[in-house]
Design an enzyme around this catalytic site. Structure first.
Site, PDB file in Angstrom:
ATOM      1  N   THR A 218      32.538  74.163  24.643  1.00  0.00           N
ATOM      2  CA  THR A 218      33.809  74.878  24.794  1.00  0.00           C
ATOM      3  C   THR A 218      33.973  75.522  26.172  1.00  0.00           C
ATOM      4  OG1 THR A 218      32.837  76.886  23.840  1.00  0.00           O
ATOM      5  CG2 THR A 218      33.950  75.370  22.328  1.00  0.00           C
ATOM      6  N   THR A 295      26.514  82.786  28.587  1.00  0.00           N
ATOM      7  CA  THR A 295      27.733  83.112  29.344  1.00  0.00           C
ATOM      8  C   THR A 295      28.132  84.583  29.245  1.00  0.00           C
ATOM      9  OG1 THR A 295      29.093  82.477  27.435  1.00  0.00           O
ATOM     10  CG2 THR A 295      28.698  80.789  29.113  1.00  0.00           C
ATOM     11  N   GLY A 348      22.670  78.104  31.825  1.00  0.00           N
ATOM     12  CA  GLY A 348      21.903  76.858  31.804  1.00  0.00           C
ATOM     13  C   GLY A 348      21.176  76.530  33.085  1.00  0.00           C
ATOM     14  N   TYR A 557      44.040  88.869  29.770  1.00  0.00           N
ATOM     15  CA  TYR A 557      44.056  87.405  29.615  1.00  0.00           C
ATOM     16  C   TYR A 557      45.399  86.888  30.122  1.00  0.00           C
ATOM     17  CZ  TYR A 557      41.120  84.099  26.947  1.00  0.00           C
ATOM     18  OH  TYR A 557      40.233  83.136  26.556  1.00  0.00           O
TER      19      TYR A 557
END
Length: 637
Positions: A218, A295, A348, A557
């Site tokens: 995602t 994240t 990652g 947002y």
């Protein structure tokens, strides 16, 4: 008292032996304590042993072969999508969501008037994936032979590779819809537990292959995009089969789970035992526990439960140097810089998160939705500021600007009752005519309260009393509930837009309270101005909402979309406009990201964000932990 944890396999045998000796000594001590306290009530710990095999008896929400139920070139489930039917009416297909199977009568008019779009001008995607057009895999035979010997499943089939070659950035999905792709993973591996990951990483180091961890796919930061210059075999390490809750500790209210479990499965399984984490990011249907940690994710109910860094008690991660984890599972320690914060947000680049211990809580006995209409955005922000100042925020409080309110209203499903339609009209008359709210200025906050019933009702009164001081009017539970229901379907709308020359994206930031109004206004104006300068023929959608609140600021947002008819390279134009918007955010005192992360999309601003010394510290950690760049996704740095 921690059943089902696995011994850590270290890169150095001497280190492993030393740790085993320490562990044995501590077990003797603990055994003595248990014998001495045999008459006391035992701690209730439910455990599931990891035997190195996935439990295939229980159906998984997302199967190993994601293509069985998921779109290859769009968001979410294959059976769920927005479309305009033969009558020109919008509907949402499938049976998975509350909106599924409904007609949405207002969406067509809103869509055409907002974007200047027409249902006659279509841009359909390629109907199917042309696997013959995908680049041939670069395979490391020695690595595959040893994987096979270890019994770890892998695949280099085209469909498996392409599904793990991307996240959900606009340019990634746009390219897939046109049947285009760049560098993709050469091999997909599916570890079943921590020990499998240890073996895979050790083999990757031996054979010098590049590993990119994959959770729910995602990402909206380019984090999963394969570096085009990478010449080694690229292995997508898919954690989806690591999806168990290994134990639940009722005494300490913690749960220990494998990192590949997706959000909706984690909550469902915990709910069966009477617990929850309360961590609900908008992507929780598909995003994973490991992805949240990697994240620094945030959920819409963080006011009660916290962000992921507040929920984490313990993390286990396999790196090229070996396993990193703390020696005990405690709420806090003072033992130098917190190693968890090297892992949180590492995206990652350092290793694979394999197991996580989280705080849990009993499932709340009572839940109530609500909504408040404000005369304008300024009054709404002032109310949210006061709620934060008094530290009485409900589980979730989200404020939409007027453009987003109009957008949400256009998504209202067709009502089946004339009486319901009459009541809606009455509410609208009361707010706009009797109270004098301007329909083109008003905004709406949606609320979610959780807890025991008496406290929820007291809490609700406190929040509504504050709202009234800022001109807010209670607008009912239905509007609040519908607002949260739309959370999980709104991502499907981008695919509908791309069917008719409309492209769009969301991006976010965190900002101090005293900068919110200026930042929101300036960023939206910058988007409109940039669109005009770049030759966009129709006015764009430029809208925002405040989604999470803190003592010192809030998360904002933005949604941005435009009709690209007449533009030869719409993705290049979009990228230029989004970059300008990000520059505007930073210039107005906002952060690089609140919870989406950096990836490759935003790393050009990272040095400015954390300083030259900060970048140097990150590089030093990377060089020590992963000197050969085995985890070579090139995120962050």
């Amino acid at each position: 008292l921690f059943p089902a944890q696995h011994g850590s396999s270290m890169a150095s045998n001497s280190h492993s032996s030393e740790r085993q000796q320490i562990a044995q000594q501590r077990l003797k001590i603990i055994a003595g304590h248990i014998q001495n306290h045999g008459n006391k009530e035992p701690a209730r710990v439910f455990a599931n042993e990891c035997k190195g095999e996935a439990d295939n008896t229980k159906p998984k929400t997302v199967p190993k072969r994601r293509q069985e139920i998921m779109k290859w070139n769009g968001w979410g489930y294959s059976d769920s999508r927005f479309l305009f039917n033969k009558k020109g009416q919008a509907e949402f297909t499938g049976k998975r969501y509350r909106l599924s199977g409904t007609i949405i009568p207002g969406l067509k008019d809103w869509f055409e008037s907002t974007f200047g779009a027409s249902l006659e001008h279509k841009t359909p995607p390629k109907p199917s994936l042309n696997t013959a057009a995908l680049p041939a895999p670069i395979l490391n035979e020695g690595f595959m032979q040893e994987l096979n010997a270890a019994g770890i499943p892998f695949s280099h089939e085209a469909e498996d590779r392409i599904f793990r070659a991307h996240g959900h950035c606009l340019h990634e999905i746009f390219a897939l819809r046109e049947g285009k792709c760049g560098r993709i993973p050469d091999l997909v591996v599916w570890p079943n537990c921590h020990n499998d990951v240890v073996k895979i990483v050790e083999l990757a180091c031996q054979h010098n292959v590049c590993v990119i961890p994959y959770g729910g796919g995602t990402s909206v930061s380019n984090a999963l995009e394969c570096p085009p210059e990478e010449k080694r075999t690229i292995v997508s390490l898919d954690t989806s089969q690591m999806n168990r809750i290994l134990w639940i500790d009722e005494k300490n209210l913690t749960a220990h789970a494998e990192a590949g479990i997706i959000g909706q499965d984690l909550e469902r399984l915990l709910n069966e035992s009477g617990y929850c984490t309360g961590h609900e990011p908008d992507s929780m249907e598909f995003s994973t526990l490991g992805g949240w940690v990697a994240t620094r994710a945030s959920g819409m109910k963080k006011n009660i439960y916290g962000n992921i860094e507040d929920l984490v008690v313990h993390i286990k991660m396999m790196t090229p140097r070996g396993v990193i984890e703390k020696s005990c599972q405690v709420p806090r320690m003072s033992a130098g810089p917190d190693v968890h914060h090297f892992i949180l947000g590492s995206e990652g680049t350092l290793g694979v998160i394999t197991e996580v211990t989280l705080k849990i809580r009993p499932v709340p006995e009572y839940q109530k939705y609500g909504s408040v209409v404000f005369p304008n955005f300024e009054q709404g922000v002032a109310c949210l500021r006061e709620v934060a100042k008094q530290r009485c925020a409900p589980a979730s409080i989200r404020l939409m600007d007027n453009a987003q309110f109009q957008f949400g209203h256009a998504l209202k499903p067709q009502v089946s009752s004339i009486f319901t339609s009459f009541l809606d009209g009455l509410k609208k008359f009361y707010i706009t005519k009797f109270k004098g709210f301007d329909p083109n200025q008003l905004c709406v906050a949606t609320l979610l309260f959780e807890g025991d019933r008496e406290r929820v009702l007291q809490h609700e009164k406190q929040v509504y009393d504050i709202a009234a001081k800022f001109g807010g009017l209670a607008a009912g539970e239905d509007n609040g509930q519908r607002g949260y229901m739309l959370t999980f379907v709104i991502a499907y709308l981008r695919d509908l837009g791309m069917d008719y020359y409309v492209i769009g994206e969301s991006f976010e930031t965190s900002v101090p309270w005293d900068r919110i109004l200026d930042l929101c206004s300036n960023v939206k104006e910058r988007i409109v101005r940039e669109c005009k300068e770049k030759g966009v023929q129709f006015p764009p959608l430029s809208t925002c909402r405040v989604t999470q609140t803190y003592d010192a600021g809030a998360c904002v947002y933005f949604y941005f979309a435009f009709n690209y008819r007449g533009i030869s390279d719409p993705i290049m134009v979009y990228d230029e406009i989004e970059h300008a918007a990000r520059d505007e955010i930073l210039a107005n005192g906002g952060s690089l990201s609140h919870h989406h992360g950096v990836g490759k999309l935003r790393k050009r601003w990272l040095q400015e964000t954390i300083s030259d010394v900060g970048i140097g510290m990150l590089k030093s950690v990377k060089e020590y932990v992963d000197p050969n760049n085995i985890f070579g996704n090139r995120n962050l740095l």
